[in-house]
Design a protein around this motif. Structure first.
Motif, short mmCIF file in Angstrom:
data_model
loop_
_atom_site.label_atom_id
_atom_site.label_comp_id
_atom_site.label_asym_id
_atom_site.label_seq_id
_atom_site.Cartn_x
_atom_site.Cartn_y
_atom_site.Cartn_z
N LEU A 1 0.83 -1.21 0.00
CA LEU A 1 0.00 0.00 0.00
C LEU A 1 0.86 1.26 0.00
O LEU A 1 0.43 2.29 -0.52
CB LEU A 1 -0.94 0.00 1.21
CG LEU A 1 -2.08 -1.02 1.12
CD1 LEU A 1 -2.94 -0.96 2.37
CD2 LEU A 1 -2.93 -0.78 -0.12
N MET A 2 2.06 1.19 0.53
CA MET A 2 2.97 2.33 0.44
C MET A 2 3.39 2.54 -1.01
O MET A 2 3.50 3.68 -1.47
CB MET A 2 4.19 2.11 1.34
CG MET A 2 3.87 2.14 2.84
SD MET A 2 5.26 1.65 3.89
CE MET A 2 6.33 3.06 3.72
N ILE A 3 3.63 1.45 -1.73
CA ILE A 3 3.93 1.55 -3.16
C ILE A 3 2.73 2.10 -3.92
O ILE A 3 2.86 2.98 -4.78
CB ILE A 3 4.32 0.17 -3.73
CG1 ILE A 3 5.62 -0.32 -3.09
CG2 ILE A 3 4.47 0.22 -5.25
CD1 ILE A 3 5.99 -1.75 -3.44
N GLN A 4 1.54 1.59 -3.58
CA GLN A 4 0.31 2.08 -4.23
C GLN A 4 0.12 3.57 -4.00
O GLN A 4 -0.26 4.31 -4.91
CB GLN A 4 -0.89 1.30 -3.68
CG GLN A 4 -2.22 1.60 -4.35
CD GLN A 4 -2.97 2.75 -3.71
OE1 GLN A 4 -2.74 3.07 -2.54
NE2 GLN A 4 -3.87 3.37 -4.46
N HIS A 5 0.39 4.03 -2.78
CA HIS A 5 0.24 5.45 -2.48
C HIS A 5 1.20 6.30 -3.30
O HIS A 5 0.83 7.36 -3.83
CB HIS A 5 0.48 5.69 -0.98
CG HIS A 5 0.51 7.13 -0.60
ND1 HIS A 5 -0.63 7.91 -0.53
CD2 HIS A 5 1.56 7.96 -0.28
CE1 HIS A 5 -0.30 9.14 -0.18
NE2 HIS A 5 1.00 9.20 -0.04
N ALA A 6 2.45 5.84 -3.42
CA ALA A 6 3.44 6.59 -4.21
C ALA A 6 3.02 6.67 -5.67
O ALA A 6 3.10 7.74 -6.30
CB ALA A 6 4.81 5.92 -4.09
N LEU A 7 2.54 5.56 -6.24
CA LEU A 7 2.11 5.56 -7.64
C LEU A 7 0.86 6.42 -7.84
O LEU A 7 0.73 7.11 -8.85
CB LEU A 7 1.85 4.12 -8.11
CG LEU A 7 3.07 3.19 -8.11
CD1 LEU A 7 2.67 1.80 -8.58
CD2 LEU A 7 4.19 3.74 -8.98
N ALA A 8 -0.08 6.38 -6.88
CA ALA A 8 -1.28 7.21 -6.98
C ALA A 8 -0.91 8.69 -6.93
O ALA A 8 -1.50 9.51 -7.64
CB ALA A 8 -2.25 6.87 -5.84
N THR A 9 0.08 9.05 -6.11
CA THR A 9 0.55 10.43 -6.06
C THR A 9 1.12 10.85 -7.41
O THR A 9 0.85 11.96 -7.90
CB THR A 9 1.64 10.59 -4.97
OG1 THR A 9 1.07 10.27 -3.70
CG2 THR A 9 2.18 12.00 -4.93
N PHE A 10 1.90 9.96 -8.03
CA PHE A 10 2.45 10.25 -9.37
C PHE A 10 1.34 10.48 -10.38
O PHE A 10 1.41 11.40 -11.20
CB PHE A 10 3.34 9.08 -9.81
CG PHE A 10 3.98 9.29 -11.16
CD1 PHE A 10 5.16 9.99 -11.28
CD2 PHE A 10 3.39 8.79 -12.31
CE1 PHE A 10 5.76 10.20 -12.52
CE2 PHE A 10 3.96 8.99 -13.55
CZ PHE A 10 5.15 9.69 -13.66
N ILE A 11 0.31 9.65 -10.34
CA ILE A 11 -0.81 9.77 -11.29
C ILE A 11 -1.53 11.09 -11.11
O ILE A 11 -1.79 11.82 -12.08
CB ILE A 11 -1.79 8.60 -11.08
CG1 ILE A 11 -1.13 7.28 -11.49
CG2 ILE A 11 -3.07 8.81 -11.90
CD1 ILE A 11 -1.87 6.06 -10.99
N GLU A 12 -1.86 11.43 -9.88
CA GLU A 12 -2.68 12.62 -9.62
C GLU A 12 -1.94 13.92 -9.94
O GLU A 12 -2.49 14.82 -10.59
CB GLU A 12 -3.17 12.59 -8.18
CG GLU A 12 -4.19 11.50 -7.93
CD GLU A 12 -4.34 11.08 -6.47
OE1 GLU A 12 -5.21 10.24 -6.18
OE2 GLU A 12 -3.55 11.57 -5.63
N ILE A 13 -0.68 14.00 -9.52
CA ILE A 13 0.08 15.20 -9.86
C ILE A 13 0.42 15.20 -11.35
O ILE A 13 0.42 16.26 -12.00
CB ILE A 13 1.36 15.29 -9.01
CG1 ILE A 13 1.00 15.42 -7.53
CG2 ILE A 13 2.22 16.48 -9.45
CD1 ILE A 13 2.19 15.53 -6.60
#
Length: 303
Positions: free
Chosen positions: A222-234
């Motif tokens: 989930l830490m990896i998922q959070h990092a990737l979701a941050t990349f997507i949104e920004i």
């Protein structure tokens, strides 16, 4: 044909590695910046990498099939979404990277996270998910209204095409539609769950909410998922309003500026309550999003 497939696969792997490594690095630096603003020392910037890889070596406690499946959905859906977000000249699916595809795939990851958290049976996790869904109703409406105005003006919803148009005309959408750019930026803070819109995490109130029952490998995933979701949104904001980038480095520079702008804002203001966050988004951002769309439709028109 075969070479095209190989290039697409290699581009996808490269984009995934860049998204993970760059975002986790920025998150580590952000922890140091927030600490200094709050007169603390803070951990080294590589601490997030240590936390992730150490967690992946640990044992995880399962709370049932839905709990486990939701984690796989969250990570898998987010990984799939990354491939549709161009990063400068590093684009896996140029031309078919439609914004609606990105939003749809990202929703799969968010749904998986919600399923897993509720499946844990912890009331704090359910409260956190309820808050997250309620806040989503707040920031998504003004954001969607603004980007529909962008699509109307340019006649396309493809991220690659929108980047190319902004580069060709020499003007970013944030300059053409400044009101919409501000609304989208404020909505982005809510998407990232940064203060004052981190109501669904609230460690002092609900023990990090949706994440309360995760440990070991599941927490690392989930830490990896959070990092990737941050990349997507920004990445969405950078491509839609800042012209993406001619090169990967230009994209990453714009990404860095947007990310640390939000980090500094988050480190200096307190958290809203849930009802305050929703009322805020449904007041000024929503009003200004309609104003921007009216200007686009009746003044700017189509290109």
């Amino acid at each position: 044909m075969f070479m095209n497939i190989v290039i697409t696969i290699l581009s996808g792997i490269a984009l995934l590695v860049v998204a993970f490594a760059y975002t986790v690095t920025l998150e580590g630096i952000a922890r140091k910046i927030e600490a200094r603003i709050q007169r603390r020392y803070g951990p080294p910037f590589w601490q997030n990498f240590i936390d992730i890889f150490k967690s992946l070596t640990k044992y995880s406690i399962s709370h049932g099939f839905i709990f486990d499946l939701g984690i796989l959905m969250a990570l898998g859906g987010t990984i799939a979404t990354v491939f549709f977000v161009p990063a400068g000249n590093l684009a896996v699916f140029p031309g078919i990277d439609n914004v609606f595809v990105v939003i749809y795939l990202l929703a799969i990851g968010l749904l998986g996270m919600a399923m897993s958290a509720v499946g844990s049976g912890n009331p704090n996790a359910s409260i956190g998910i309820g808050r997250a869904l309620a806040q989503m109703l707040g920031y998504e409406l003004p954001f969607m209204i603004v980007i529909l105005g962008v699509f109307f003006h340019h006649g396309t919803s493809s991220l690659s095409d929108l980047v190319s148009i902004q580069i060709a005309q020499g003007a970013y959408n944030v300059w053409l539609m400044p009101i919409g750019g501000v609304v989208a930026f404020v909505s982005l803070i809510g998407m990232l769950g940064k203060k004052p819109f981190d109501t669904f995490i609230a460690p002092a109130e609900i023990a990090s909410g949706p994440l309360v029952e995760y440990s070991g490998k599941y927490l690392g995933m989930l830490m990896i998922q959070h990092a990737l979701a941050t990349f997507i949104e920004i990445g969405l904001f950078v491509n839609l309003f800042l012209g993406g980038g001619r090169t990967l480095w230009e994209f990453l520079l714009k990404f860095l500026i947007v990310y640390f702008s939000i980090v500094i804002i988050s480190a200096t203001i307190p958290r809203f309550r849930v009802e305050q966050a929703i009322k805020f988004y449904w007041k000024w951002p929503l009003i200004f999003s309609f104003v921007q769309v009216i200007i686009v439709v009746f003044v700017m028109g189509r290109r």
